[in-house]
Write an enzyme that holds these catalytic residues in place. Structure first.
Site, mmCIF file in Angstrom:
data_model
loop_
_atom_site.group_PDB
_atom_site.id
_atom_site.type_symbol
_atom_site.label_atom_id
_atom_site.label_comp_id
_atom_site.label_asym_id
_atom_site.label_seq_id
_atom_site.Cartn_x
_atom_site.Cartn_y
_atom_site.Cartn_z
ATOM 1 N N HIS A 249 0.844 -1.199 0.000
ATOM 2 C CA HIS A 249 0.000 0.000 0.000
ATOM 3 C C HIS A 249 0.873 1.240 0.000
ATOM 4 O O HIS A 249 1.923 1.258 0.645
ATOM 5 C CB HIS A 249 -0.936 0.024 1.217
ATOM 6 C CG HIS A 249 -2.095 0.927 1.015
ATOM 7 N ND1 HIS A 249 -2.023 2.292 1.217
ATOM 8 C CD2 HIS A 249 -3.351 0.673 0.563
ATOM 9 C CE1 HIS A 249 -3.183 2.831 0.919
ATOM 10 N NE2 HIS A 249 -4.009 1.876 0.512
ATOM 11 N N ASP A 300 -8.076 -5.038 -0.476
ATOM 12 C CA ASP A 300 -8.637 -5.907 -1.514
ATOM 13 C C ASP A 300 -8.425 -7.395 -1.252
ATOM 14 O O ASP A 300 -9.088 -8.231 -1.852
ATOM 15 C CB ASP A 300 -8.011 -5.556 -2.872
ATOM 16 C CG ASP A 300 -8.476 -4.202 -3.356
ATOM 17 O OD1 ASP A 300 -9.692 -3.975 -3.370
ATOM 18 O OD2 ASP A 300 -7.623 -3.366 -3.678
HETATM 19 C C1 LIG Z 1 -0.548 -0.690 -4.008
HETATM 20 C C2 LIG Z 1 0.799 -0.399 -4.655
HETATM 21 C C3 LIG Z 1 0.539 0.192 -6.055
HETATM 22 C C4 LIG Z 1 1.565 0.588 -3.788
HETATM 23 O O1 LIG Z 1 2.643 0.940 -4.516
HETATM 24 P P1 LIG Z 1 3.824 1.897 -4.040
HETATM 25 O O2 LIG Z 1 3.609 2.527 -2.752
HETATM 26 O O3 LIG Z 1 4.085 2.776 -5.185
HETATM 27 O O4 LIG Z 1 4.980 0.885 -3.812
HETATM 28 P P2 LIG Z 1 5.865 0.299 -4.969
HETATM 29 O O5 LIG Z 1 5.042 -0.249 -6.084
HETATM 30 O O6 LIG Z 1 6.909 1.322 -5.330
HETATM 31 O O7 LIG Z 1 6.568 -0.897 -4.203
HETATM 32 C C5 LIG Z 1 7.725 -0.795 -3.393
HETATM 33 C C6 LIG Z 1 8.478 -2.119 -3.539
HETATM 34 O O8 LIG Z 1 7.652 -3.185 -3.072
HETATM 35 C C7 LIG Z 1 7.374 -4.082 -4.136
HETATM 36 N N1 LIG Z 1 5.955 -4.416 -4.081
HETATM 37 C C8 LIG Z 1 4.946 -3.575 -3.775
HETATM 38 N N2 LIG Z 1 3.786 -4.219 -3.838
HETATM 39 C C9 LIG Z 1 4.078 -5.478 -4.179
HETATM 40 C C10 LIG Z 1 3.286 -6.614 -4.380
HETATM 41 N N3 LIG Z 1 1.959 -6.539 -4.263
HETATM 42 N N4 LIG Z 1 3.872 -7.761 -4.719
HETATM 43 C C11 LIG Z 1 5.218 -7.827 -4.846
HETATM 44 N N5 LIG Z 1 6.028 -6.783 -4.658
HETATM 45 C C12 LIG Z 1 5.459 -5.623 -4.332
HETATM 46 C C13 LIG Z 1 7.670 -3.329 -5.412
HETATM 47 O O9 LIG Z 1 8.008 -4.179 -6.481
HETATM 48 C C14 LIG Z 1 8.802 -2.443 -4.988
HETATM 49 O O10 LIG Z 1 9.985 -3.215 -4.980
HETATM 50 P P3 LIG Z 1 11.391 -2.553 -5.408
HETATM 51 O O11 LIG Z 1 11.616 -1.461 -4.409
HETATM 52 O O12 LIG Z 1 12.341 -3.684 -5.311
HETATM 53 O O13 LIG Z 1 11.199 -2.038 -6.791
HETATM 54 C C15 LIG Z 1 1.609 -1.702 -4.787
HETATM 55 O O14 LIG Z 1 1.881 -2.222 -3.521
HETATM 56 C C16 LIG Z 1 0.925 -2.720 -5.660
HETATM 57 O O15 LIG Z 1 1.007 -2.639 -6.898
HETATM 58 N N6 LIG Z 1 0.197 -3.715 -5.035
HETATM 59 C C17 LIG Z 1 -0.512 -4.714 -5.794
HETATM 60 C C18 LIG Z 1 -1.823 -4.159 -6.314
HETATM 61 C C19 LIG Z 1 -2.856 -3.983 -5.232
HETATM 62 O O16 LIG Z 1 -3.066 -4.845 -4.410
HETATM 63 N N7 LIG Z 1 -3.534 -2.845 -5.290
HETATM 64 C C20 LIG Z 1 -4.586 -2.489 -4.341
HETATM 65 C C21 LIG Z 1 -4.148 -1.336 -3.481
HETATM 66 S S1 LIG Z 1 -5.315 -1.019 -2.194
#
Ligand SMILES: CC(C)(COP(=O)(O)OP(=O)(O)OC[C@H]1O[C@@H](n2cnc3c(N)ncnc32)[C@H](O)[C@@H]1OP(=O)(O)O)[C@@H](O)C(=O)NCCC(=O)NCCS
Length: 360
Positions: A249, A300
């Site tokens: 998140h 979710d």
């Molecule tokens: C929700 C989300 C977009 C938040 O993103 P964010 O704050 O921008 O964090 P990031 O995407 O930059 O992630 C930070 C790190 O954790 C990893 N990470 C984050 N969510 C992950 C996941 N669900 N599965 C695997 N790795 C994940 C990223 O790959 C990143 O790794 P890195 O630093 O080695 O590149 C992200 O966690 C995600 O895409 N989750 C899956 C989709 C989801 O469940 N969405 C509903 C949100 S309520």
């Protein structure tokens, strides 16, 4: 100037609707863990008025919402025409919200009317998709009870209403998430409700936002149907660069407070509906994800299983998210419109410079 990617942590405006300060979600100052069993109508009133209603106000508000849970015949006909396979329900909803803006008597529109119509339209899409007749809202029942009845065709037990109520309350708002911010940008141009809501639905559709719940359940089904080891499945997915849906998140780095509450609801309803095996899978994945990545489940993750236990098709899960979040979207649209200030940020240009168009 160093800009955080995706505006992470950037405060872009003020709001009185909700807050995630210190990773505690509050609606108009009330923590959601205290609101989780409050009637959905009361929480909607709170988001829209930033105060709790009196008993009379709540009763009037509920009556008004339920009385508006009916669609113009023309809207039903149009939804029927656009509801066919293989259209994704969120694509149908995107068009439906826009349609409502042309078939509804927009001069009479206000947030209660729009919320009620949208809930009814979402239930209608589910019924039409299933080839089932449309049901009609019942006076004297609450909004959540009616909503479940409208999409499932069966009157739910009070226990099931309470469970779904909690889901709706926990999804009702979440300060400046992607879809709400989108709605606010459109509202800042003084566009009408339907334009703002259509834009919000578009933003919610993506897998990194509301679209995650459908993909969570797809993952659980794949693991169960193929008999794979859940930990190995998750390891393989991550090794090939895929994110695991339902984890991580932007704000809650130490756990999503909504997921903690929803886990309990999921555990209970999964047991009551013979879906324990899915819950066990979820626990195995959750434990591995924490050990391997320190990522926690988000809103979710458990909602996907709860919706499945309500016999909903996974493709309709994100529409359910929209049904709940419409309350918050409307609160923010009204707040933004009242502010009267256009949202129009600037960008840092990083492309080529000093080029000249050749003379021909
Ligand atoms: C929700 C989300 C977009 C938040 O993103 P964010 O704050 O921008 O964090 P990031 O995407 O930059 O992630 C930070 C790190 O954790 C990893 N990470 C984050 N969510 C992950 C996941 N669900 N599965 C695997 N790795 C994940 C990223 O790959 C990143 O790794 P890195 O630093 O080695 O590149 C992200 O966690 C995600 O895409 N989750 C899956 C989709 C989801 O469940 N969405 C509903 C949100 S309520």
């Amino acid at each position: 100037m160093e800009l955080p990617k995706g505006l992470a942590g950037v405060v872009v405006d003020q709001t009185k609707v909700s807050s995630t300060k210190n990773a505690v979600l509050t609606y108009a100052g009330y923590p959601i863990k205290e609101l989780k069993d409050a009637p959905f109508e009361e929480v909607v009133f709170l988001l829209w008025h930033t105060r709790l209603p009196s008993a009379d106000e709540l009763s009037e508000f509920r009556k008004r919402l339920v009385s508006e849970m009916v669609l113009p015949e023309k809207t039903v006909q149009l939804i029927t025409r656009i509801t066919y396979e293989p259209q994704h329900p969120m694509s149908i909803l995107r068009t439906t919200v826009s349609l409502l803006g042309t078939t509804n008597d927009v001069k009479r529109d206000d947030p209660p009317r729009i919320l009620a119509k949208l809930l009814t339209a979402i239930a209608a899409i589910i019924r039409i998709r299933d080839g089932q007749p449309i049901k009609h809202a019942q006076k004297g029942w609450g909004v959540v009870e009616n909503f479940i009845y409208l999409f499932s065709g069966q009157r739910p037990t009070p226990e099931r209403v309470a469970m779904f109520n909690t889901v709706m309350v926990l999804h009702a708002d979440h300060e400046f998430n992607a879809s709400t911010f989108t709605a606010r940008v459109v509202a800042s141009t003084q566009a009408d409700y339907y334009s703002c809501l259509t834009a919000a639905v578009c933003a919610l559709k993506g897998p990194l936002h509301g679209g995650a719940n459908e993909r969570v359940f797809k993952m659980l089904e794949t693991i169960r149907d193929t008999g794979q080891d859940p930990v190995q499945y998750v390891k393989d997915q991550m090794a090939s660069g895929h994110k695991i849906m339902g984890f991580g998140h932007r704000i809650y780095k130490n756990g999503d407070p909504r997921a903690v509450i929803l886990r309990e609801v999921a555990r209970k309803i999964a047991h009551e509906t013979d879906n324990d095996s899915y819950f066990v899978l979820q626990e195995q994945i959750k434990d591995y994800m924490f050990k391997a990545t320190h990522l926690h489940p988000n809103v979710d993750y458990y909602t996907a299983l709860i919706y499945h236990c309500f016999d909903l098709d996974k493709q309709t899960f994100t529409m359910m998210f929209a049904a709940c979040r419409t309350a918050g979207w409307l609160a923010h649209i009204v707040e933004q419109q009242a502010e009267g200030c256009l949202i129009r940020p600037s960008s840092e240009y990083v492309g080529e410079t000093n080029r000249h168009y050749p003379s021909r």
